[in-house]
Scaffold this active site. Structure first.
Site, PDB file in Angstrom:
ATOM      1  N   LYS A   1       0.829  -1.207   0.000  1.00 37.32           N
ATOM      2  CA  LYS A   1       0.000   0.000   0.000  1.00 37.32           C
ATOM      3  C   LYS A   1       0.862   1.255   0.000  1.00 37.32           C
ATOM      4  CE  LYS A   1      -3.897   2.139   2.316  1.00 37.32           C
ATOM      5  NZ  LYS A   1      -4.812   2.118   3.473  1.00 37.32           N
TER       6      LYS A   1
ATOM      7  N   LYS B   1      -7.532   5.120   3.870  1.00 38.83           N
ATOM      8  CA  LYS B   1      -7.962   3.720   3.797  1.00 38.83           C
ATOM      9  C   LYS B   1      -8.771   3.433   2.536  1.00 38.83           C
ATOM     10  CE  LYS B   1      -6.409   2.840   8.008  1.00 38.83           C
ATOM     11  NZ  LYS B   1      -5.158   2.047   8.162  1.00 38.83           N
TER      12      LYS B   1
ATOM     13  N   GLY C   1      -0.589  -9.101  12.746  1.00 34.00           N
ATOM     14  CA  GLY C   1      -0.972  -7.817  13.334  1.00 34.00           C
ATOM     15  C   GLY C   1       0.230  -7.022  13.803  1.00 34.00           C
TER      16      GLY C   1
END
Length: 543
Positions: A162, A431, A257
């Protein structure tokens, strides 16, 4: 309890007195028929002699033993460096799996939750009012910037990391980060390094692109977060049969995570290396939060504390709006400052948790953490973070779970932890393409990699933008805007259906544009829409 992030109990542990069901289920964890029969007998004896507690403990031990056996088999499918790295990863996974099996219920008792003491969450203005020292460089030379760079751009229709998506003037998230730190280093003649925590999904592509920053005044380091096995929801065993990342087997692995930062950073050797160089604090943030720049006032507050009262952990929080009701908040719990996530909240209290009047702040995930404290807690095995159970369905329809942790959940482990209530401008995550439209617009100006709200905007809040499914993917979104509209006076924008925007469009107040199924709306070049609802069909054809 929300299943998405619930701190779930294992189904075999909660089956109450239905021990026979559990015995039948054990065929999935027993490796041979003989072993299964033995287990059935042992469990039924345990229930008869010692009741449910002994039965549950027997089940846990067997599940753990089966998991360890499977992990050994996976390690045997490779050799050399890959085996050693995976072995280290699996030690962390075993610890997480062990704790997962021990979970007996909600991780917090609602009645014990208290509001944090006044001095445990400081207003940013109070921190900034103390001013800066003459020698800012001394503080900066104790700092390391860490960006969480494990995520892919798939939710925005992009391949690869990203951080490599262009967000402003052809600059990617990574470009802007490098520019910010280089500006600091040049301005103050310092050596603030950038550390990227990659995942196995982003590491290769990120390392290729890092070559372009060779001549920038920023030292860039990388380390990889762990690679953990996804586990079958029924058997609680790994779905992968080997350590390869090819074909269907690739679906069997996940990065666990951002709470994995502590162990991975420590295991990489980079933590010790930076401490040896005199670094004292890391500033950690998500790479897609364009508001997360180095703040000199917070840094000065940290490094100017006397040694005995040195703050080891700062969490930047900001005021909740209706858009942030699900965000984690800070509470006082058993005498410690603690992060409370919505997944930990009993169902009966979820509405109370979402209340903006009771829980007024939320975690931005901008964190300042002491390097020596991370080292100490890792070596004492004292890093305690709640387990997030994330259910997934693989392409073939198989239901799996992945065990994760969140970096902010460790706040309770650190001494003299503090929350700082920062301006909303420090939380600017991208996002979705709706967020992307905001940061690409004239609402912001770009200066040395940092986005600043335009002084021409009369009020400091950002507009609420909701683009429909036709805009979800970045490529589709870019095609639909000939140029980004003027949004300086916009309050709210909703766009749904097949809609395109011509050049030099201006949007003000509340604008809602809805093209019904089969219709198309082309907003003409030079249009000014103020407090308008546009619907129906509007085509502009070239001639």
């Amino acid at each position: 309890m929300s299943e998405r992030h619930g701190l779930l109990k294992h189904p075999l542990v909660v089956c109450g007195c239905y021990a026979v069901l559990a015995c039948l289920h054990l065929h999935t964890v027993a490796t041979t028929k003989k072993e299964a029969v033995w287990l059935h007998v042992e469990i039924l004896k345990g229930v008869a002699n010692g009741g449910m507690a002994q039965f549950q403990e027997t089940m846990r031990q067997q599940l753990e033993s089966s998991m360890h056996d499977e992990l050994e088999k996976l390690l045997d499918t490779t050799t050399g460096a890959e085996r050693e790295v995976s072995k280290k990863d699996f030690e962390g996974f075993k610890n997480l799996f062990h704790r997962f099996l021990q979970v007996k219920g909600p991780s917090v008792e609602w009645i014990k939750i208290q509001r944090p003491p006044e001095d445990s969450i400081q207003p940013y203005d109070k921190i900034a009012a103390r001013g800066l020292p003459d020698n800012v460089a001394n503080s900066l030379n104790k700092l390391v910037v860490v960006k969480l760079n494990g995520g892919l751009g798939t939710s925005m229709g992009c391949k690869g990391p990203k951080s490599l998506i262009s967000v402003r003037n052809e600059n990617t998230f990574l470009d802007l980060t490098v520019q910010q730190i280089e500006h600091l280093n040049k301005t103050y003649n310092t050596d603030v390094p950038l550390v990227l925590m990659n995942s196995f999904n982003t590491d290769e592509d990120t390392k290729k692109i890092l070559q372009k920053y060779t001549h920038h005044r920023v030292k860039i380091h990388t380390f990889n977060q762990s690679r953990y096995p996804r586990i079958n929801k029924e058997s609680l065993l790994p779905v992968s049969t080997n350590l390869r990342m090819t074909g269907q087997n690739a679906e069997g692995w996940y990065p666990p995570g951002h709470g994995d930062i502590y162990a991975s950073f420590y295991n990489s050797g980079l933590l010790d290396q930076l401490i040896e160089q005199g670094k004292e604090y890391i500033f950690v943030s998500n790479i897609d939060n364009l508001g997360a720049t180095v703040d000199l006032h917070i840094l000065h507050h940290l490094v100017s504390q006397p040694n005995g009262k040195r703050c080891e952990f700062v969490m930047e929080v900001t005021d909740k709006t209706r858009a942030d009701v699900k965000g984690g908040t800070l509470i006082q719990y058993e005498g410690k400052l603690r992060l409370l996530e919505i997944a930990q909240v009993p169902k009966a209290h979820v509405d109370e948790f979402k209340s903006v009047s009771k829980f007024k702040i939320f975690n931005t995930n901008n964190l300042w953490i002491s390097l020596p404290a991370i080292k100490r807690l890792q070596e004492q095995n004292a890093m305690d973070m709640e387990i997030i159970v994330n259910p997934k369905t693989l392409d073939g329809g198989q239901n799996v779970i992945q065990l994760e942790t969140a970096v902010g959940a460790a706040i309770k482990c650190f001494d003299n932890a503090l929350g700082i209530n920062v301006p909303r401008s420090r939380f600017l995550p991208v996002k979705t393409t709706s967020d992307l439209l905001l940061v690409m617009s004239n609402l912001y100006s770009l200066d040395a990699g940092s986005l600043n709200m335009s002084p021409k905007r009369e009020f400091p809040t950002t507009p609420h933008v909701k683009l429909g499914s036709s805009f979800t993917k970045v490529q589709e979104y870019l095609i639909r805007f000939e140029s980004i509209p003027d949004m300086l006076e916009l309050d709210h924008l909703t766009v749904s259906g097949d809609v395109t925007f011509g050049k030099n469009v201006s949007l003000k107040g509340t604008v809602i544009i809805i093209a019904n199924h089969g219709d198309r709306i082309d907003i003409p070049a030079g249009s000014m829409l103020e407090n308008k609802i546009v619907s129906g069909n509007l085509r502009i054809l070239d001639h």
